[in-house]
Motif scaffolding. Structure first.
Motif, PDB file in Angstrom:
ATOM      1  N   PRO A  54      43.916  42.734  37.627  1.00  0.00           N
ATOM      2  CA  PRO A  54      43.114  41.576  37.200  1.00  0.00           C
ATOM      3  C   PRO A  54      43.954  40.423  36.672  1.00  0.00           C
ATOM      4  O   PRO A  54      43.608  39.255  36.862  1.00  0.00           O
ATOM      5  CB  PRO A  54      42.225  42.159  36.098  1.00  0.00           C
ATOM      6  CG  PRO A  54      42.147  43.609  36.394  1.00  0.00           C
ATOM      7  CD  PRO A  54      43.482  43.976  36.989  1.00  0.00           C
ATOM      8  N   PHE A  89      37.944  41.662  40.259  1.00  0.00           N
ATOM      9  CA  PHE A  89      37.559  40.730  39.199  1.00  0.00           C
ATOM     10  C   PHE A  89      36.195  41.091  38.616  1.00  0.00           C
ATOM     11  O   PHE A  89      36.016  41.136  37.395  1.00  0.00           O
ATOM     12  CB  PHE A  89      37.541  39.311  39.764  1.00  0.00           C
ATOM     13  CG  PHE A  89      37.017  38.270  38.814  1.00  0.00           C
ATOM     14  CD1 PHE A  89      37.710  37.941  37.659  1.00  0.00           C
ATOM     15  CD2 PHE A  89      35.821  37.607  39.088  1.00  0.00           C
ATOM     16  CE1 PHE A  89      37.225  36.974  36.779  1.00  0.00           C
ATOM     17  CE2 PHE A  89      35.322  36.643  38.223  1.00  0.00           C
ATOM     18  CZ  PHE A  89      36.024  36.322  37.063  1.00  0.00           C
ATOM     19  N   LEU A  90      35.238  41.375  39.481  1.00  0.00           N
ATOM     20  CA  LEU A  90      33.892  41.674  39.006  1.00  0.00           C
ATOM     21  C   LEU A  90      33.842  42.995  38.245  1.00  0.00           C
ATOM     22  O   LEU A  90      33.114  43.128  37.254  1.00  0.00           O
ATOM     23  CB  LEU A  90      32.917  41.692  40.183  1.00  0.00           C
ATOM     24  CG  LEU A  90      32.732  40.352  40.901  1.00  0.00           C
ATOM     25  CD1 LEU A  90      31.843  40.517  42.122  1.00  0.00           C
ATOM     26  CD2 LEU A  90      32.170  39.293  39.968  1.00  0.00           C
ATOM     27  N   TRP A  92      36.377  44.243  36.536  1.00  0.00           N
ATOM     28  CA  TRP A  92      37.031  43.984  35.253  1.00  0.00           C
ATOM     29  C   TRP A  92      36.086  43.245  34.311  1.00  0.00           C
ATOM     30  O   TRP A  92      36.017  43.540  33.114  1.00  0.00           O
ATOM     31  CB  TRP A  92      38.309  43.180  35.466  1.00  0.00           C
ATOM     32  CG  TRP A  92      39.038  42.903  34.183  1.00  0.00           C
ATOM     33  CD1 TRP A  92      39.856  43.741  33.497  1.00  0.00           C
ATOM     34  CD2 TRP A  92      38.972  41.687  33.418  1.00  0.00           C
ATOM     35  NE1 TRP A  92      40.320  43.140  32.349  1.00  0.00           N
ATOM     36  CE2 TRP A  92      39.794  41.878  32.282  1.00  0.00           C
ATOM     37  CE3 TRP A  92      38.321  40.475  33.592  1.00  0.00           C
ATOM     38  CZ2 TRP A  92      39.962  40.881  31.322  1.00  0.00           C
ATOM     39  CZ3 TRP A  92      38.487  39.483  32.630  1.00  0.00           C
ATOM     40  CH2 TRP A  92      39.298  39.695  31.505  1.00  0.00           C
ATOM     41  N   CYS A  93      35.313  42.305  34.839  1.00  0.00           N
ATOM     42  CA  CYS A  93      34.403  41.533  33.993  1.00  0.00           C
ATOM     43  C   CYS A  93      33.242  42.358  33.458  1.00  0.00           C
ATOM     44  O   CYS A  93      32.654  42.012  32.430  1.00  0.00           O
ATOM     45  CB  CYS A  93      33.848  40.342  34.777  1.00  0.00           C
ATOM     46  SG  CYS A  93      35.041  39.017  35.065  1.00  0.00           S
ATOM     47  N   THR A  94      32.907  43.441  34.138  1.00  0.00           N
ATOM     48  CA  THR A  94      31.743  44.223  33.734  1.00  0.00           C
ATOM     49  C   THR A  94      32.086  45.492  32.962  1.00  0.00           C
ATOM     50  O   THR A  94      31.256  45.969  32.177  1.00  0.00           O
ATOM     51  CB  THR A  94      30.889  44.591  34.958  1.00  0.00           C
ATOM     52  OG1 THR A  94      31.714  45.212  35.950  1.00  0.00           O
ATOM     53  CG2 THR A  94      30.232  43.360  35.557  1.00  0.00           C
ATOM     54  N   LYS A  98      40.239  46.481  27.877  1.00  0.00           N
ATOM     55  CA  LYS A  98      41.267  45.614  27.300  1.00  0.00           C
ATOM     56  C   LYS A  98      42.264  46.400  26.459  1.00  0.00           C
ATOM     57  O   LYS A  98      43.449  46.059  26.418  1.00  0.00           O
ATOM     58  CB  LYS A  98      40.611  44.514  26.469  1.00  0.00           C
ATOM     59  CG  LYS A  98      39.742  43.566  27.288  1.00  0.00           C
ATOM     60  CD  LYS A  98      39.315  42.349  26.489  1.00  0.00           C
ATOM     61  CE  LYS A  98      38.304  42.725  25.416  1.00  0.00           C
ATOM     62  NZ  LYS A  98      37.783  41.507  24.709  1.00  0.00           N
ATOM     63  N   ARG A 108      36.410  46.749  25.583  1.00  0.00           N
ATOM     64  CA  ARG A 108      36.235  46.286  26.953  1.00  0.00           C
ATOM     65  C   ARG A 108      35.786  44.834  26.992  1.00  0.00           C
ATOM     66  O   ARG A 108      35.673  44.175  25.954  1.00  0.00           O
ATOM     67  CB  ARG A 108      35.246  47.193  27.691  1.00  0.00           C
ATOM     68  CG  ARG A 108      35.648  48.674  27.631  1.00  0.00           C
ATOM     69  CD  ARG A 108      34.948  49.516  28.665  1.00  0.00           C
ATOM     70  NE  ARG A 108      35.259  50.927  28.477  1.00  0.00           N
ATOM     71  CZ  ARG A 108      35.006  51.872  29.367  1.00  0.00           C
ATOM     72  NH1 ARG A 108      34.437  51.562  30.522  1.00  0.00           N
ATOM     73  NH2 ARG A 108      35.318  53.141  29.123  1.00  0.00           N
ATOM     74  N   THR A 109      35.516  44.361  28.179  1.00  0.00           N
ATOM     75  CA  THR A 109      35.124  42.970  28.364  1.00  0.00           C
ATOM     76  C   THR A 109      33.650  42.742  28.070  1.00  0.00           C
ATOM     77  O   THR A 109      33.172  41.607  28.158  1.00  0.00           O
ATOM     78  CB  THR A 109      35.420  42.525  29.805  1.00  0.00           C
ATOM     79  OG1 THR A 109      34.800  43.447  30.706  1.00  0.00           O
ATOM     80  CG2 THR A 109      36.914  42.487  30.069  1.00  0.00           C
ATOM     81  N   VAL A 110      32.925  43.796  27.738  1.00  0.00           N
ATOM     82  CA  VAL A 110      31.517  43.701  27.346  1.00  0.00           C
ATOM     83  C   VAL A 110      31.326  44.421  26.018  1.00  0.00           C
ATOM     84  O   VAL A 110      32.068  45.348  25.701  1.00  0.00           O
ATOM     85  CB  VAL A 110      30.585  44.323  28.413  1.00  0.00           C
ATOM     86  CG1 VAL A 110      30.557  43.494  29.666  1.00  0.00           C
ATOM     87  CG2 VAL A 110      30.995  45.757  28.732  1.00  0.00           C
ATOM     88  N   ASN A 206      27.149  39.835  32.410  1.00  0.00           N
ATOM     89  CA  ASN A 206      28.535  39.493  32.735  1.00  0.00           C
ATOM     90  C   ASN A 206      28.735  39.417  34.243  1.00  0.00           C
ATOM     91  O   ASN A 206      29.460  38.560  34.749  1.00  0.00           O
ATOM     92  CB  ASN A 206      29.496  40.518  32.133  1.00  0.00           C
ATOM     93  CG  ASN A 206      30.101  40.057  30.820  1.00  0.00           C
ATOM     94  OD1 ASN A 206      29.471  39.298  30.081  1.00  0.00           O
ATOM     95  ND2 ASN A 206      31.295  40.521  30.506  1.00  0.00           N
ATOM     96  N   ALA A 210      30.117  36.121  36.036  1.00  0.00           N
ATOM     97  CA  ALA A 210      31.412  36.227  36.720  1.00  0.00           C
ATOM     98  C   ALA A 210      31.269  35.933  38.203  1.00  0.00           C
ATOM     99  O   ALA A 210      32.163  35.337  38.822  1.00  0.00           O
ATOM    100  CB  ALA A 210      31.998  37.617  36.507  1.00  0.00           C
TER     101      ALA A 210
END
Length: 259
Positions: A54, A89-90, A92-94, A98, A108-110, A206, A210
């Motif tokens: 990512p 990418f999607l 990682w965004c969901t 991290k 995480r990203t959420v 997210n 995204a």
């Protein structure tokens, strides 16, 4: 008896009543029970492969206000595959991780109640460059994909289990989020079931936002046959169950017949 003291009627009201804090006992965490694993183990007999990093992806810039303003559910998609970069990418965004704090938690990203992150992500790949059509599982801790089974007709079964919503068969990929409830209830008891449904909303929103950055549209789906989906995904429907899913595909461009 006053109305506010009457027992609840219907399954929904019963759920809300029985998950109130007044009924909470000691959780398994408070009782010293071992915490559940942060992620379900991958089947060692299934192939696993890396996704694009990512951090290395070049994603078009879009400001948050524009992403929110443009967000709407999209059920018609261009005849264009998603790239592995889009998918990476999607994912990682969901559910992107991290940081990992030993065996205790992931950040995480959420958001997730108590950083419990009780979801696993399955994917129905219909049209993704580099992926055979079929069912995959995202291994969030290592940002890899596990190929569960390849089946060019699986999209028909899943569309049927989604109460015959045909656009499931015409998207690039379907995100299927399953909940592992004990990962949440270990800390929060029965109240944790409320948290699972709240967390599903965080994850799917997210995905919607995204997707705007990579020219994709999304449609969330809550209408599905629970038992049929459990059989398709190979889960028991209790210790792991489907909680939410969403289709993703490239947006049709102006002049391509977009509605």
């Amino acid at each position: 008896m006053p109305d506010h003291m009457l027992p609840p009627t219907g399954a929904g009201q019963e759920f809300l009543e029985r998950t109130k804090y007044r009924y909470q006992g000691r959780s398994d965490q408070e009782n010293g029970m071992s915490r559940p694993p942060l992620e379900l183990a991958a089947d060692p007999d299934l192939p696993v492969f890396d996704l694009p990093d990512p951090a290395s992806l070049v994603i078009p810039q879009i400001d948050l206000r524009s992403a929110i303003g443009r967000r709407h559910s999209v059920r018609s998609y261009a005849r264009e595959p998603l790239s592995l970069e889009d998918l990476s990418f999607l994912l990682w965004c969901t559910q992107g991780v991290k940081s990992v704090h030993g065996t205790q938690a992931t950040f995480r990203t959420v958001p997730s109640a108590g950083a419990r992150h009780a979801f696993e992500t399955c994917l129905l790949a219909n049209d993704v460059d580099g992926l055979e059509p079929g069912l995959y599982r995202y291994l969030a801790l290592s940002h890899r994909l596990c190929r569960v089974k390849t089946d060019p007709t699986l999209h028909i079964d899943i569309a049927h289990a989604c109460l015959d919503q045909a656009f499931v068969m015409r998207c690039g990929v379907v995100f299927l989020w399953t909940a592992v409830p004990y990962r949440m209830t270990w800390r929060y008891g029965e109240r944790g079931y409320r948290n699972l449904h709240l967390d599903a909303g965080h994850v799917c929103q997210n995905l919607y936002l995204a997707a705007e950055a990579v020219g994709c549209g999304v449609c969330a789906i809550a209408a599905f046959d629970d038992d049929a989906m459990a059989e398709i995904l190979g889960i028991d429907g209790k210790e792991q169950f489907l909680i939410y899913l969403a289709t993703v595909g490239k947006r049709e461009r102006a002049g391509d017949g977009a509605g």
